[in-house]
Motif scaffolding. Structure first.
Motif, PDB file in Angstrom:
ATOM      1  N   ARG A   1      81.022  22.948 158.670  1.00 33.41           N
ATOM      2  CA  ARG A   1      79.619  23.029 159.067  1.00 33.41           C
ATOM      3  C   ARG A   1      79.354  22.066 160.214  1.00 33.41           C
ATOM      4  O   ARG A   1      80.113  21.138 160.451  1.00 33.41           O
ATOM      5  CB  ARG A   1      78.706  22.726 157.892  1.00 33.41           C
ATOM      6  N   VAL A   2      78.292  22.322 160.897  1.00 32.75           N
ATOM      7  CA  VAL A   2      77.858  21.465 161.987  1.00 32.75           C
ATOM      8  C   VAL A   2      76.899  20.441 161.406  1.00 32.75           C
ATOM      9  O   VAL A   2      75.948  20.800 160.708  1.00 32.75           O
ATOM     10  CB  VAL A   2      77.156  22.296 163.091  1.00 32.75           C
ATOM     11  N   LYS A   3      77.171  19.175 161.665  1.00 29.70           N
ATOM     12  CA  LYS A   3      76.262  18.137 161.186  1.00 29.70           C
ATOM     13  C   LYS A   3      75.059  18.082 162.112  1.00 29.70           C
ATOM     14  O   LYS A   3      75.197  18.080 163.330  1.00 29.70           O
ATOM     15  CB  LYS A   3      76.964  16.776 161.165  1.00 29.70           C
ATOM     16  N   THR A   4      73.892  18.057 161.532  1.00 29.46           N
ATOM     17  CA  THR A   4      72.667  17.991 162.330  1.00 29.46           C
ATOM     18  C   THR A   4      71.952  16.682 162.029  1.00 29.46           C
ATOM     19  O   THR A   4      71.954  16.214 160.892  1.00 29.46           O
ATOM     20  CB  THR A   4      71.730  19.172 162.000  1.00 29.46           C
ATOM     21  N   PRO A   5      71.344  16.083 163.037  1.00 24.39           N
ATOM     22  CA  PRO A   5      70.628  14.834 162.795  1.00 24.39           C
ATOM     23  C   PRO A   5      69.446  15.042 161.841  1.00 24.39           C
ATOM     24  O   PRO A   5      68.729  16.037 161.940  1.00 24.39           O
ATOM     25  CB  PRO A   5      70.125  14.415 164.177  1.00 24.39           C
ATOM     26  N   ALA A   6      69.291  14.134 160.916  1.00 32.22           N
ATOM     27  CA  ALA A   6      68.144  14.172 159.996  1.00 32.22           C
ATOM     28  C   ALA A   6      66.919  13.680 160.762  1.00 32.22           C
ATOM     29  O   ALA A   6      67.049  13.031 161.803  1.00 32.22           O
ATOM     30  CB  ALA A   6      68.426  13.280 158.792  1.00 32.22           C
ATOM     31  N   PRO A   7      65.734  13.988 160.272  1.00 32.25           N
ATOM     32  CA  PRO A   7      64.506  13.560 160.970  1.00 32.25           C
ATOM     33  C   PRO A   7      64.428  12.054 161.238  1.00 32.25           C
ATOM     34  O   PRO A   7      63.864  11.627 162.223  1.00 32.25           O
ATOM     35  CB  PRO A   7      63.386  13.989 160.013  1.00 32.25           C
ATOM     36  N   ASP A   8      65.063  11.240 160.376  1.00 32.50           N
ATOM     37  CA  ASP A   8      65.026   9.791 160.575  1.00 32.50           C
ATOM     38  C   ASP A   8      66.092   9.291 161.545  1.00 32.50           C
ATOM     39  O   ASP A   8      66.229   8.087 161.757  1.00 32.50           O
ATOM     40  CB  ASP A   8      65.140   9.064 159.232  1.00 32.50           C
ATOM     41  N   GLY A   9      66.870  10.208 162.136  1.00 30.83           N
ATOM     42  CA  GLY A   9      67.864   9.838 163.124  1.00 30.83           C
ATOM     43  C   GLY A   9      69.261   9.661 162.572  1.00 30.83           C
ATOM     44  O   GLY A   9      70.221   9.559 163.320  1.00 30.83           O
ATOM     45  N   GLU A  10      69.409   9.616 161.239  1.00 35.10           N
ATOM     46  CA  GLU A  10      70.732   9.494 160.651  1.00 35.10           C
ATOM     47  C   GLU A  10      71.374  10.875 160.588  1.00 35.10           C
ATOM     48  O   GLU A  10      70.701  11.897 160.672  1.00 35.10           O
ATOM     49  CB  GLU A  10      70.616   8.900 159.242  1.00 35.10           C
ATOM     50  N   THR A  11      72.684  10.912 160.440  1.00 36.04           N
ATOM     51  CA  THR A  11      73.375  12.178 160.376  1.00 36.04           C
ATOM     52  C   THR A  11      73.249  12.770 158.991  1.00 36.04           C
ATOM     53  O   THR A  11      73.533  12.112 158.002  1.00 36.04           O
ATOM     54  CB  THR A  11      74.880  11.987 160.720  1.00 36.04           C
ATOM     55  N   ALA A  12      72.778  14.003 158.942  1.00 39.37           N
ATOM     56  CA  ALA A  12      72.629  14.702 157.654  1.00 39.37           C
ATOM     57  C   ALA A  12      73.960  15.222 157.202  1.00 39.37           C
ATOM     58  O   ALA A  12      74.849  15.473 158.010  1.00 39.37           O
ATOM     59  CB  ALA A  12      71.634  15.855 157.809  1.00 39.37           C
ATOM     60  N   ARG A  13      74.128  15.399 155.916  1.00 41.73           N
ATOM     61  CA  ARG A  13      75.387  15.947 155.392  1.00 41.73           C
ATOM     62  C   ARG A  13      75.196  17.364 155.082  1.00 41.73           C
ATOM     63  O   ARG A  13      74.771  18.130 154.647  1.00 41.73           O
ATOM     64  CB  ARG A  13      75.820  15.166 154.179  1.00 41.73           C
TER      65      ARG A  13
END
Length: 77
Positions: free
Chosen positions: A65-77
């Protein structure tokens, strides 16, 4: 007559298995080979295990999967 190919352990490879050439990033190959050496496996054995898992699973034997940035700027899993 074609000379036989041998595994890391000096065993002759079956002559009915065709050779396949793949391109591997040199650094990835170096790191993977070091790990495989510790496990007592050749690159060929590891690739064959991967391909058997691919066939058994009917696709990649791990999640992709492609990791997308979470709204808080951290990387989502």
């Amino acid at each position: 007559m074609v000379a036989p190919r041998y595994t890391r352990r000096g065993e002759a490879m079956p002559s009915n298995i065709p050779a396949t050439t793949i391109r591997i990033d040199p650094e990835v190959k170096r790191e993977a080979t070091a790990i495989l050496d510790e496990l007592g496996l050749s690159m060929s054995t590891a690739v064959n295990a991967f391909l058997r898992a691919l066939v058994r699973e009917g696709g990649m034997p791990f999640e992709m999967r492609v990791k997308t940035p979470a709204p808080d700027g951290e990387t989502a899993r």
